[in-house]
Design an enzyme around this catalytic site. Structure first.
Site, PDB file in Angstrom:
ATOM      1  CG  HIS A 162       1.064   0.714  -1.941  1.00 39.81           C
ATOM      2  ND1 HIS A 162       0.661   1.967  -1.738  1.00 39.81           N
ATOM      3  CD2 HIS A 162       1.944   0.683  -0.623  1.00 39.81           C
ATOM      4  CE1 HIS A 162       1.383   2.616  -0.737  1.00 39.81           C
ATOM      5  NE2 HIS A 162       2.338   1.681   0.063  1.00 39.81           N
ATOM      6  CG  HIS A 177       4.202   1.301   5.488  1.00 39.14           C
ATOM      7  ND1 HIS A 177       3.621   0.993   6.629  1.00 39.14           N
ATOM      8  CD2 HIS A 177       4.177   2.016   4.836  1.00 39.14           C
ATOM      9  CE1 HIS A 177       3.121   2.782   7.070  1.00 39.14           C
ATOM     10  NE2 HIS A 177       3.255   2.699   5.980  1.00 39.14           N
ATOM     11  CD  GLU A 196       5.789  -2.247   1.967  1.00 41.78           C
ATOM     12  OE1 GLU A 196       4.871  -1.497   1.015  1.00 41.78           O
ATOM     13  OE2 GLU A 196       6.034  -2.238   3.111  1.00 41.78           O
ATOM     14  CG  ASP A 236       0.647  -4.025   4.280  1.00 45.42           C
ATOM     15  OD1 ASP A 236      -0.288  -3.810   2.973  1.00 45.42           O
ATOM     16  OD2 ASP A 236       0.599  -3.299   4.857  1.00 45.42           O
ATOM     17  CB  SER A 280       5.715   2.449   0.308  1.00 49.67           C
ATOM     18  OG  SER A 280       4.916   1.300   0.962  1.00 49.67           O
ATOM     19  CG  ASN A 308      -1.511   6.739  -1.219  1.00 53.34           C
ATOM     20  OD1 ASN A 308      -0.189   6.833  -2.024  1.00 53.34           O
ATOM     21  ND2 ASN A 308      -1.095   7.298   0.258  1.00 53.34           N
ATOM     22  CE  LYS A 356      -1.440   4.424   1.615  1.00 52.50           C
ATOM     23  NZ  LYS A 356      -1.029   3.120   2.305  1.00 52.50           N
TER      24      LYS A 356
END
Ligand SMILES: *Cc1c(COP(=O)(O)O)cnc(C)c1O
Length: 350
Positions: free
Chosen positions: A172, A95, A139, A169, A143, A7, A203
């Site tokens: 990433h 997630h 997200e 969110d 992910s 990550n 990350k």
């Protein structure tokens, strides 16, 4: 082995120049390696408020709040803000930390099919009038598929209702996307319209802790009601200073972001027809299907020098076991070329 499961997307966690520069500053600062208490008692240090202010300024928003981790953030925000008069509408693939937050909140919820905004629209039409408030939760970069939510469309949807809030969110995407590295919300020019914008610094930002960008009122409310914030020892001031050190420099890593985008495009193209085409980011699934075959292929790739891991149900839907490549800005075209060549050998050893 070449790590293709990291990550550390921009390669910042392994940059000794950044680390050395920071440690010099830290020595002079005298910042402590422990906070020794929750922020609400004696664990609050100036560096926390300074970083929150910097985050709010960079995002051009009223307020920001720090948490010990993304897991703390996602398991604390909804339980604090939601009650029985609240409905949560969450993407099917959010997630685990978000799912735990929804379950802990005890609030009614429904999951809409992944990125299916038609279904979301129908759910809003049907239910928004029956609740005091509704949260749409998603997200930005997902992910396991690496695909990207259309945040602008979600903003447009939520604006039709006075009682709908949008929770995104960016775990990433922070550091990796947007002109200044502020994420997909920056890339899609909708930072001001996202009520609850969450991300982790564990990350691409190469540290720990997580942030929420929100209104001043929500920030105040969470400080008073959010259990993971109240009942957990705050991270060490020295750690927060490192987060600030990297976060401050995010706009400077444009070359890393571009490189990562280029390399990701190469691999996604090569995996067209095998899962790569769903990706719109540096997370690229190589979908194999059956669990056993997936494990064998991952082991084979490891033997050939590529550290990649099989991801199986229940982390991903049944029948879609996959190798999840997550690239970093340090991967070279040559290394990827070799990987693509090996992936192209149809029968590897299975
Ligand atoms: C990693 C991740 C988290 C958890 O963040 P931590 O800081 O590692 O606790 C939350 N949400 C998503 C989407 C993640 O990928």
């Amino acid at each position: 082995m070449l790590n293709l499961s990291s990550n550390d997307y921009l390669g910042l966690a392994s940059r000794t120049d950044l680390r050395d520069a920071f440690l010099g500053e830290l020595n002079d600062s005298g910042l402590s390696l422990s906070s020794s208490f929750s922020r609400l008692l004696t664990g609050n240090f100036a560096v926390y408020n300074e970083l929150e202010q910097l985050i709010a300024e960079r995002f051009g928003r009223e307020a920001a709040l720090l948490f010990n981790s993304g897991y703390h953030a996602n398991t604390g925000i909804l339980p604090a803000l939601a009650d029985k008069q609240t409905l949560v509408l969450a993407d099917k693939l959010v997630h685990a930390s978000i799912i735990d937050g929804i379950l802990l909140s005890g609030t009614p919820y429904q999951r809409y099919r992944h990125n299916d905004y038609m279904q979301l629209e129908a759910l809003l039409e049907k239910h928004a009038g029956q609740y005091e408030q509704v949260f749409i939760v998603t997200e930005s970069i997902f992910s396991m598929d690496g695909d990207v939510a259309d945040l602008r469309q979600l903003v447009e949807l939520k604006k039709r209702y006075p009682n709908v809030l949008l929770y995104v969110d960016e775990a990433h995407a922070i550091g990796v996307r947007g002109r200044n590295g502020l994420g997909i919300a920056e890339e899609q020019s909708c930072i001001p319209d996202i009520d609850l914008l969450v991300g982790t610094f564990g990350k691409a930002v190469a540290s720990m802790d997580a942030y929420l960008v929100c209104s001043r009122v929500i920030r105040e409310y969470l400080i008073n009601c959010m259990r993971p914030l109240i009942f957990s020892t705050a991270l060490p001031p020295a750690q927060i200073a490192w987060t600030r050190f990297v976060f401050e420099r995010l706009p400077e890593f444009e070359a890393e972001r571009q490189r990562l985008a280029e390399m990701s495009g190469l691999l996604a193209d090569a995996l067209r027809g095998q899962g790569g085409e769903v990706s719109g980011s540096h997370i690229i699934p190589y979908i194999i299907g059956e669990n056993d075959a997936c494990i064998l292929r991952a082991e084979e790739l490891q033997r050939k020098g590529f550290y990649c891991l099989p991801v199986r149900p229940p982390t991903v839907p049944k029948g879609t076991a996959r190798i999840r490549f997550s690239l970093t800005a340090q991967v070279t075209e040559e290394q990827l070329g070799e990987l693509i060549r090996i992936l192209g050998q149809k029968n590897m050893s299975i």
